[in-house]
Design a protein around this motif. Sequence first.
Motif, PDB file in Angstrom:
ATOM      1  N   ASP A   1     -20.678  25.310  -4.644  1.00  0.00           N
ATOM      2  CA  ASP A   1     -19.275  24.918  -4.747  1.00  0.00           C
ATOM      3  C   ASP A   1     -18.869  24.285  -3.421  1.00  0.00           C
ATOM      4  OD1 ASP A   1     -16.544  24.646  -4.909  1.00  0.00           O
ATOM      5  OD2 ASP A   1     -16.185  26.643  -5.719  1.00  0.00           O
ATOM      6  N   ARG A   2     -18.615  22.998  -3.424  1.00  0.00           N
ATOM      7  CA  ARG A   2     -18.362  22.293  -2.165  1.00  0.00           C
ATOM      8  C   ARG A   2     -17.011  22.614  -1.560  1.00  0.00           C
ATOM      9  NH1 ARG A   2     -16.062  16.932  -3.094  1.00  0.00           N
ATOM     10  NH2 ARG A   2     -15.723  16.496  -5.294  1.00  0.00           N
ATOM     11  N   SER A   3     -16.171  23.397  -2.264  1.00  0.00           N
ATOM     12  CA  SER A   3     -14.878  23.796  -1.719  1.00  0.00           C
ATOM     13  C   SER A   3     -14.928  25.190  -1.104  1.00  0.00           C
ATOM     14  CB  SER A   3     -13.814  23.777  -2.823  1.00  0.00           C
ATOM     15  OG  SER A   3     -13.694  22.492  -3.376  1.00  0.00           O
ATOM     16  N   ASP A   4     -16.054  25.867  -1.226  1.00  0.00           N
ATOM     17  CA  ASP A   4     -16.157  27.267  -0.820  1.00  0.00           C
ATOM     18  C   ASP A   4     -16.851  27.384   0.527  1.00  0.00           C
ATOM     19  OD1 ASP A   4     -16.482  29.968  -0.556  1.00  0.00           O
ATOM     20  OD2 ASP A   4     -17.396  30.283  -2.522  1.00  0.00           O
ATOM     21  N   GLU A   5     -16.084  27.797   1.545  1.00  0.00           N
ATOM     22  CA  GLU A   5     -16.672  27.882   2.879  1.00  0.00           C
ATOM     23  C   GLU A   5     -17.735  28.970   2.970  1.00  0.00           C
ATOM     24  OE1 GLU A   5     -13.309  30.846   2.957  1.00  0.00           O
ATOM     25  OE2 GLU A   5     -13.708  28.874   2.085  1.00  0.00           O
ATOM     26  N   ALA A   6     -17.738  29.926   2.028  1.00  0.00           N
ATOM     27  CA  ALA A   6     -18.720  31.012   2.064  1.00  0.00           C
ATOM     28  C   ALA A   6     -20.136  30.500   1.805  1.00  0.00           C
ATOM     29  CB  ALA A   6     -18.361  32.086   1.039  1.00  0.00           C
ATOM     30  N   VAL A   7     -20.247  29.370   1.083  1.00  0.00           N
ATOM     31  CA  VAL A   7     -21.573  28.799   0.816  1.00  0.00           C
ATOM     32  C   VAL A   7     -21.706  27.418   1.434  1.00  0.00           C
ATOM     33  CG1 VAL A   7     -22.019  30.139  -1.273  1.00  0.00           C
ATOM     34  CG2 VAL A   7     -20.761  27.983  -1.435  1.00  0.00           C
ATOM     35  N   ALA A   8     -20.852  27.118   2.390  1.00  0.00           N
ATOM     36  CA  ALA A   8     -20.885  25.792   3.024  1.00  0.00           C
ATOM     37  C   ALA A   8     -22.233  25.507   3.663  1.00  0.00           C
ATOM     38  CB  ALA A   8     -19.773  25.687   4.067  1.00  0.00           C
ATOM     39  N   HIS A   9     -22.892  26.544   4.174  1.00  0.00           N
ATOM     40  CA  HIS A   9     -24.190  26.334   4.824  1.00  0.00           C
ATOM     41  C   HIS A   9     -25.269  25.922   3.829  1.00  0.00           C
ATOM     42  CE1 HIS A   9     -24.207  30.451   3.305  1.00  0.00           C
ATOM     43  NE2 HIS A   9     -25.529  30.422   3.331  1.00  0.00           N
ATOM     44  N   CYS A  10     -25.027  26.135   2.533  1.00  0.00           N
ATOM     45  CA  CYS A  10     -26.008  25.753   1.500  1.00  0.00           C
ATOM     46  C   CYS A  10     -25.816  24.315   1.033  1.00  0.00           C
ATOM     47  CB  CYS A  10     -25.900  26.691   0.298  1.00  0.00           C
ATOM     48  SG  CYS A  10     -26.242  28.424   0.680  1.00  0.00           S
ATOM     49  N   TYR A  11     -24.701  23.716   1.382  1.00  0.00           N
ATOM     50  CA  TYR A  11     -24.426  22.334   0.973  1.00  0.00           C
ATOM     51  C   TYR A  11     -25.182  21.413   1.924  1.00  0.00           C
ATOM     52  CZ  TYR A  11     -21.759  18.235  -0.492  1.00  0.00           C
ATOM     53  OH  TYR A  11     -21.393  17.014  -0.985  1.00  0.00           O
ATOM     54  N   ASP A  12     -26.267  20.824   1.427  1.00  0.00           N
ATOM     55  CA  ASP A  12     -27.193  20.104   2.310  1.00  0.00           C
ATOM     56  C   ASP A  12     -27.491  18.709   1.763  1.00  0.00           C
ATOM     57  OD1 ASP A  12     -29.095  19.299   4.097  1.00  0.00           O
ATOM     58  OD2 ASP A  12     -30.669  20.642   3.347  1.00  0.00           O
ATOM     59  N   PRO A  13     -26.845  17.672   2.290  1.00  0.00           N
ATOM     60  CA  PRO A  13     -27.144  16.311   1.824  1.00  0.00           C
ATOM     61  C   PRO A  13     -28.553  15.854   2.173  1.00  0.00           C
ATOM     62  CG  PRO A  13     -25.624  16.265   3.690  1.00  0.00           C
ATOM     63  CD  PRO A  13     -25.767  17.696   3.285  1.00  0.00           C
ATOM     64  N   TRP A  14     -29.233  16.563   3.093  1.00  0.00           N
ATOM     65  CA  TRP A  14     -30.607  16.220   3.466  1.00  0.00           C
ATOM     66  C   TRP A  14     -31.638  16.935   2.597  1.00  0.00           C
ATOM     67  CZ3 TRP A  14     -31.999  12.333   6.522  1.00  0.00           C
ATOM     68  CH2 TRP A  14     -31.097  11.847   7.473  1.00  0.00           C
ATOM     69  N   HIS A  15     -31.209  17.690   1.628  1.00  0.00           N
ATOM     70  CA  HIS A  15     -32.148  18.421   0.781  1.00  0.00           C
ATOM     71  C   HIS A  15     -33.105  17.426   0.106  1.00  0.00           C
ATOM     72  CE1 HIS A  15     -33.727  20.962  -2.431  1.00  0.00           C
ATOM     73  NE2 HIS A  15     -33.216  22.008  -1.816  1.00  0.00           N
ATOM     74  N   PRO A  16     -34.405  17.726   0.071  1.00  0.00           N
ATOM     75  CA  PRO A  16     -35.366  16.783  -0.519  1.00  0.00           C
ATOM     76  C   PRO A  16     -35.013  16.362  -1.946  1.00  0.00           C
ATOM     77  CG  PRO A  16     -36.520  18.544   0.630  1.00  0.00           C
ATOM     78  CD  PRO A  16     -35.067  18.913   0.638  1.00  0.00           C
ATOM     79  N   ALA A  17     -34.482  17.283  -2.753  1.00  0.00           N
ATOM     80  CA  ALA A  17     -34.139  16.943  -4.132  1.00  0.00           C
ATOM     81  C   ALA A  17     -33.018  15.917  -4.178  1.00  0.00           C
ATOM     82  CB  ALA A  17     -33.730  18.205  -4.896  1.00  0.00           C
ATOM     83  N   VAL A  18     -32.047  16.053  -3.291  1.00  0.00           N
ATOM     84  CA  VAL A  18     -30.923  15.112  -3.233  1.00  0.00           C
ATOM     85  C   VAL A  18     -31.420  13.726  -2.843  1.00  0.00           C
ATOM     86  CG1 VAL A  18     -28.777  14.534  -2.029  1.00  0.00           C
ATOM     87  CG2 VAL A  18     -29.228  16.905  -2.730  1.00  0.00           C
ATOM     88  N   LEU A  19     -32.268  13.660  -1.811  1.00  0.00           N
ATOM     89  CA  LEU A  19     -32.775  12.367  -1.348  1.00  0.00           C
ATOM     90  C   LEU A  19     -33.657  11.701  -2.405  1.00  0.00           C
ATOM     91  CD1 LEU A  19     -33.603  13.075   2.410  1.00  0.00           C
ATOM     92  CD2 LEU A  19     -31.452  12.368   1.355  1.00  0.00           C
ATOM     93  N   GLN A  20     -34.429  12.492  -3.124  1.00  0.00           N
ATOM     94  CA  GLN A  20     -35.254  11.922  -4.187  1.00  0.00           C
ATOM     95  C   GLN A  20     -34.380  11.305  -5.276  1.00  0.00           C
ATOM     96  OE1 GLN A  20     -38.413  11.413  -4.401  1.00  0.00           O
ATOM     97  NE2 GLN A  20     -39.309  12.697  -2.794  1.00  0.00           N
ATOM     98  N   MET A  21     -33.294  11.989  -5.631  1.00  0.00           N
ATOM     99  CA  MET A  21     -32.390  11.469  -6.653  1.00  0.00           C
ATOM    100  C   MET A  21     -31.701  10.186  -6.191  1.00  0.00           C
ATOM    101  SD  MET A  21     -30.616  14.717  -8.502  1.00  0.00           S
ATOM    102  CE  MET A  21     -31.614  15.841  -9.479  1.00  0.00           C
ATOM    103  N   LEU A  22     -31.295  10.151  -4.942  1.00  0.00           N
ATOM    104  CA  LEU A  22     -30.679   8.944  -4.399  1.00  0.00           C
ATOM    105  C   LEU A  22     -31.657   7.776  -4.428  1.00  0.00           C
ATOM    106  CD1 LEU A  22     -28.752  10.312  -1.293  1.00  0.00           C
ATOM    107  CD2 LEU A  22     -27.739   9.174  -3.259  1.00  0.00           C
ATOM    108  N   SER A  23     -32.867   8.010  -3.937  1.00  0.00           N
ATOM    109  CA  SER A  23     -33.866   6.949  -3.878  1.00  0.00           C
ATOM    110  C   SER A  23     -34.221   6.452  -5.279  1.00  0.00           C
ATOM    111  CB  SER A  23     -35.123   7.461  -3.167  1.00  0.00           C
ATOM    112  OG  SER A  23     -36.075   6.434  -3.042  1.00  0.00           O
ATOM    113  N   THR A  24     -34.359   7.388  -6.224  1.00  0.00           N
ATOM    114  CA  THR A  24     -34.683   7.028  -7.604  1.00  0.00           C
ATOM    115  C   THR A  24     -33.584   6.166  -8.218  1.00  0.00           C
ATOM    116  OG1 THR A  24     -36.003   9.021  -7.946  1.00  0.00           O
ATOM    117  CG2 THR A  24     -35.101   7.955  -9.911  1.00  0.00           C
ATOM    118  N   THR A  25     -32.325   6.591  -8.041  1.00  0.00           N
ATOM    119  CA  THR A  25     -31.203   5.870  -8.628  1.00  0.00           C
ATOM    120  C   THR A  25     -31.084   4.464  -8.057  1.00  0.00           C
ATOM    121  OG1 THR A  25     -30.011   7.962  -8.952  1.00  0.00           O
ATOM    122  CG2 THR A  25     -28.711   5.937  -9.050  1.00  0.00           C
ATOM    123  N   ILE A  26     -31.168   4.354  -6.749  1.00  0.00           N
ATOM    124  CA  ILE A  26     -31.052   3.036  -6.106  1.00  0.00           C
ATOM    125  C   ILE A  26     -32.198   2.127  -6.539  1.00  0.00           C
ATOM    126  CG2 ILE A  26     -31.097   1.826  -3.887  1.00  0.00           C
ATOM    127  CD1 ILE A  26     -29.729   4.384  -2.697  1.00  0.00           C
TER     128      ILE A  26
END
Length: 588
Positions: free
Chosen positions: A484-509
Amino acid sequence: MSIQVFGLPVSRGVAIGRAVLVASSRVDVAHYFIDAAETDAEIRRLREARDTVAAELEALQRDLPADAPSELSALLDVHLMLLHDDMLATATKQWIVGRRYNAEWALSAQLEVLARQFDEMEDEYLRERKADLEQVVEQMLRAMARRGAAGGPLAHQLLPGGRDGAGEDALVLVANDISPADMMQFKRSVFAGFVTDVGGKTSHTAIVARSLDIPAVVGAREASRIIRQDDWVVIDGDCGVVIVNPSPIVLEEYRFRQRQSELERVRLARLRHTPAVTLDGEPVELLANIELPSDAPAALEAGAVGVGLFRSEFLFMNRNGALPDEEEQVAAYTQAAQAMNGLPVTIRTVDIGADKPLERMTVNDLRHEHALNPALGLRAIRWSLAEPAMFRRQLRAILRASVHGRVRILIPMVAQLREIRQTLEAIERARAQLAEAGQATGDVQVGAMIEVPAAVLILPTILRHFDFVSIGTNDLIQYTLAVDRSDEAVAHCYDPWHPAVLQMLSTTIGMARAAGKEVCVCGEMAGDPAFTELLLGMGLRSFSMHPARIPLIKQRILRADTRKLAARLPAILAHEEPEQEARRLLQL
């Protein structure tokens, strides 16, 4: 004594000013600034509320039965005494005259001051009188709510950096939380920065803070309880630190940093008319994200070559549930299109839900409230399809406005073929209705937002049905990582550098470019210089961001060589810690 409060940095820079607390209340309190000419009217509203409550209390006393406990009459006496006490009445007037607060805000601000004084009293009996004070203030707020406000929110009429004659100290806003709708009331207002107890780096509150281009720290936990009205506050938006009542040495250090930031801003502004072309000759499109039509001039001023994301939902907020009609929307979209002087304007259909709820959400004329999980509930295109009359009005308005400029439609949170077909059919029906009525429309392209993993996995289908795609990285990260990107309790888990995120970005582009379809990133990553080289290496040539971020991103683009970046991309994507590898290979 100086105190440091730590939170999450969400909008860079340094703000220094006096604290303005927006206190939590069991009664909804409007917070807005008034004109000097309205102070007498607000004081009169305050007096009328006091007199109304006093009359109610006196009537209660008169009507007490003979066998009523004597303590009950004594309690009413205490409430009447508090009601007329100068600590409440006279001091509240000072907030109205000195700060230009509306009456409700002034009353809640003074309650905050007095409540702290009661908390510090040694006598237990006196400490307990705080509850009586809160009850009296709540009665006054309810009385004012019944009568209605004398004026309306004027924050949007005040100019940046100015106090409109109400004093010279800069102000910083401190609250438990500020909704995106409330933040819009403070757009171009007197606040130099803000601090909230809750929130995450990509909550919509944080996004709007960046859109205001003011320093902000969220998730600062007890900030609204620690900071007092009128405390001197330094907001370090780079480090996520809030310094309360800083020492003279610390204050001077931060004032120096403020001056340095302003010099850097002036230097970057010189790039406004420089085309965004990489060292190896690749042109890059830098677009702007806007919330309201009035934001379009700032986009042009920053050097944007179009609007990549017009968040139309902000037209629907702060309206007490009354949705904008077709004519009002036509006027707003036309204003934005004309202001951009022929440059493209991409209007996202209303993206309501999750952390951007309306005051009243309906489904087939029935109220829809208290979703168990709003982020996974009736939001974005799902809500639009569930409200066909509302959706039809918006689509007709966008199509009508398209004759005044290069307008495109963007559909949020596309995930299923059924939704795609229903959406495209709705657009064609709206176009047919307008044609039958003799209303002209332009040649409008329709695009899909890639915000959920399912959209990436069915991307070939999406690309067959839509003219372009736009990647909303904020939600894509949230749904990929179940954070939940609005929840500061899990803010440390919000990672734009996560390999899965980067793979999805690269695939889409990559898939969009291979299909010959335009692809843009309009999420927060587009305006983050840490990702500029990485996205260029993936093949992205269209970035959409807040106008204030354009000069900085343009500077990174002008220094980049996309051929070298593309050659280093496979190693970064294959690494289990891509951020570290990117910093090594791209020298971030």
